[in-house]
Design an enzyme around this catalytic site. Structure first.
Site, PDB file in Angstrom:
ATOM      1  N   SER A  25      71.020  21.247  19.160  1.00 50.10           N
ATOM      2  CA  SER A  25      69.956  21.698  20.052  1.00 50.10           C
ATOM      3  C   SER A  25      70.348  21.611  21.513  1.00 50.10           C
ATOM      4  O   SER A  25      71.458  21.218  21.863  1.00 50.10           O
ATOM      5  CB  SER A  25      68.659  20.922  19.821  1.00 50.10           C
ATOM      6  OG  SER A  25      68.785  19.590  20.309  1.00 50.10           O
ATOM      7  N   THR A  57      71.349  28.110  19.818  1.00 54.10           N
ATOM      8  CA  THR A  57      70.859  26.859  19.258  1.00 54.10           C
ATOM      9  C   THR A  57      69.337  26.907  19.317  1.00 54.10           C
ATOM     10  O   THR A  57      68.758  27.992  19.275  1.00 54.10           O
ATOM     11  CB  THR A  57      71.471  25.643  20.003  1.00 54.10           C
ATOM     12  OG1 THR A  57      71.097  24.441  19.340  1.00 54.10           O
ATOM     13  CG2 THR A  57      71.088  25.595  21.462  1.00 54.10           C
ATOM     14  N   TYR A  58      68.691  25.768  19.425  1.00 54.14           N
ATOM     15  CA  TYR A  58      67.233  25.738  19.550  1.00 54.14           C
ATOM     16  C   TYR A  58      66.853  24.721  20.614  1.00 54.14           C
ATOM     17  O   TYR A  58      67.593  23.786  20.908  1.00 54.14           O
ATOM     18  CB  TYR A  58      66.567  25.410  18.209  1.00 54.14           C
ATOM     19  CG  TYR A  58      66.983  24.084  17.622  1.00 54.14           C
ATOM     20  CD1 TYR A  58      66.224  22.931  17.842  1.00 54.14           C
ATOM     21  CD2 TYR A  58      68.139  23.973  16.852  1.00 54.14           C
ATOM     22  CE1 TYR A  58      66.619  21.705  17.313  1.00 54.14           C
ATOM     23  CE2 TYR A  58      68.532  22.762  16.322  1.00 54.14           C
ATOM     24  CZ  TYR A  58      67.764  21.632  16.552  1.00 54.14           C
ATOM     25  OH  TYR A  58      68.160  20.423  16.035  1.00 54.14           O
ATOM     26  N   GLY A  73      75.152  18.056  20.189  1.00 59.42           N
ATOM     27  CA  GLY A  73      75.940  18.363  19.003  1.00 59.42           C
ATOM     28  C   GLY A  73      77.250  19.059  19.337  1.00 59.42           C
ATOM     29  O   GLY A  73      77.804  18.902  20.423  1.00 59.42           O
ATOM     30  N   ALA A  74      77.739  19.843  18.376  1.00 61.21           N
ATOM     31  CA  ALA A  74      79.044  20.493  18.522  1.00 61.21           C
ATOM     32  C   ALA A  74      79.129  21.384  19.754  1.00 61.21           C
ATOM     33  O   ALA A  74      80.208  21.558  20.323  1.00 61.21           O
ATOM     34  CB  ALA A  74      79.359  21.309  17.269  1.00 61.21           C
ATOM     35  N   ALA A  75      77.995  21.923  20.200  1.00 63.20           N
ATOM     36  CA  ALA A  75      77.984  22.781  21.392  1.00 63.20           C
ATOM     37  C   ALA A  75      78.425  22.030  22.643  1.00 63.20           C
ATOM     38  O   ALA A  75      78.813  22.653  23.635  1.00 63.20           O
ATOM     39  CB  ALA A  75      76.599  23.375  21.592  1.00 63.20           C
TER      40      ALA A  75
END
Length: 131
Positions: A25, A57-58, A73-75
């Site tokens: 997110s 993403t959100y 996260g991965a982002a």
């Protein structure tokens, strides 16, 4: 026929945090979410102006008034604190509702404080926000 239209964006926001360990997110200051009409858990595109990366993403609510833009996260591999990003959403509209639809554009300064809302997009350098 339904078509996909640009719905809203937070333009030239500054990434304040990047948390690789969080599940995913983007955490966005609740004031910015409300100004842009972006709901929690709504799909959000993150376009990194600094690095040229793009991802989807959100949104989740960040602390109101904090200016937080935290890529989770991965982002977090693609975005770092200090990077400038555009956070954008899209909506599917029927032809009749699309005719009068106008997107919401929220301009922010380098501290992610709102400097303008519902700005008319004008291409070119005259539109740059430097506040």
């Amino acid at each position: 026929m339904r078509r996909t239209f640009f719905k809203a964006k937070i333009h030239r926001a500054t990434v304040t945090h990047a948390d690789l360990e969080y599940e995913g997110s983007v955490s966005i200051d609740e004031d910015l979410l409300e100004a842009a009409g972006i709901w929690e858990y709504e799909a959000v595109h993150v376009w990194n102006i600094t690095r040229g990366t793009r991802l989807q993403t959100y949104a989740i609510k960040g602390e109101r008034g904090s200016g937080i833009i935290c890529i989770n996260g991965a982002a977090a591999h693609l975005n770092r604190p200090g990077d400038m990003v555009i956070l954008a959403t899209f909506a599917e509209l029927e032809e009749a509702e699309a005719r009068d639809f106008k997107p919401t554009v929220v301009l922010v300064d380098r501290q992610n404080k709102i400097v303008a809302k519902d700005a008319v997009e004008v291409p070119g350098p005259a539109r740059r926000v430097t506040a």
